[in-house]
Write a protein that holds these residues in place. Sequence first.
Motif, PDB file in Angstrom:
ATOM      1  N   SER A 143       0.779  -1.156  -0.005  1.00 56.77           N
ATOM      2  CA  SER A 143       0.193  -0.036  -0.047  1.00 56.77           C
ATOM      3  C   SER A 143       1.011   1.312   0.053  1.00 56.77           C
ATOM      4  N   ASP A 144       0.190   2.416  -0.427  1.00 57.48           N
ATOM      5  CA  ASP A 144       1.076   3.775  -0.608  1.00 57.48           C
ATOM      6  C   ASP A 144       1.393   3.997   0.956  1.00 57.48           C
ATOM      7  N   ARG A 160       6.237   3.159  -0.410  1.00 55.01           N
ATOM      8  CA  ARG A 160       5.164   1.886  -0.547  1.00 55.01           C
ATOM      9  C   ARG A 160       5.799   0.710   0.475  1.00 55.01           C
ATOM     10  N   GLY A 176      -1.578   3.031   3.806  1.00 53.44           N
ATOM     11  CA  GLY A 176      -2.964   2.808   3.301  1.00 53.44           C
ATOM     12  C   GLY A 176      -4.191   3.466   4.112  1.00 53.44           C
TER      13      GLY A 176
END
Length: 293
Positions: free
Chosen positions: A242-243, A253, A279
């Motif tokens: 997820s970012d 990331r 995220g």
Amino acid sequence: MTASPPALTRLPSSALRLSGADRLDFVQGQMTNNLKAAPTPGMVAACFLNPKGQIELFARIYKREHDIYLHLAEGQAPLLAARFRKYIIFDQVEVQDLSQELATLHVWSQTVPGWAQDGPDVQNLTFGEAGFTVLAGRVNRSGDPGLDLHYLRRHEDALLSALNAEERPLDELEAARIRASISDAAQDGWAGYLPQEVGLDSAMSYRKGCYVGQEIMARLEARGNTRYHLAQLSGEQLPPHSDVTLEGKVVGRSGASSGTLTLARLRKDLPADAALQVGGVSARLSAATESAL
């Protein structure tokens, strides 16, 4: 007091075998590490890059007397085989996908019958009444050096009986790996990134011949650094892949996650106390990463 049995984990994996007179020169011109400098038998970890220097695939590559064995993550052997065949022109090289015939497990220690603790990093071990051979390589997957055992699937029952080990799930091995900040290109999903950004410096050699992406690697060596590095983040229920954001801006990331810890490709210029989100879940640099800054 009776010693506890060793622990083992089966590794979802795939495998290639290279044979032919030109096999060593051929693979040396594809990979980031120096297989020619390894002993026989021997092993190196290496990446296979695109022309921009970004990771396409990662493998542990075993140099043997009559062939070269490549151990990859599950499902990746066909991808590397296709890449190899694209570059084979006049080379005397044969590529075989052995994923259906071979399997791999990791023993969390080096307490395996026949393994010489003070011996080389790659050894051939013999098991069973029939004397079948297992290829063993010293690999750190949990924070402590263990052994990867590569064997024919038809020998699995006999091998497990001979090892008399406690089987642990892959999730447990993954949690130990993340805790030890050991990068895994496949599990962490680092395809498309530079090896130096995600903790895979040990898979690099800057003193070997040319390979795909080598020009970019030479520029990075001359520049001396990258904007990103491998970091460990802590939090609760951290999502994988997820970012990572800071004040709404993407700064990295995440890779695989154990829930409370995740590895991440993260900008180097972030403050140690940065209030990050993975995220949308709150996270911060772990104590291990802070101490390394």
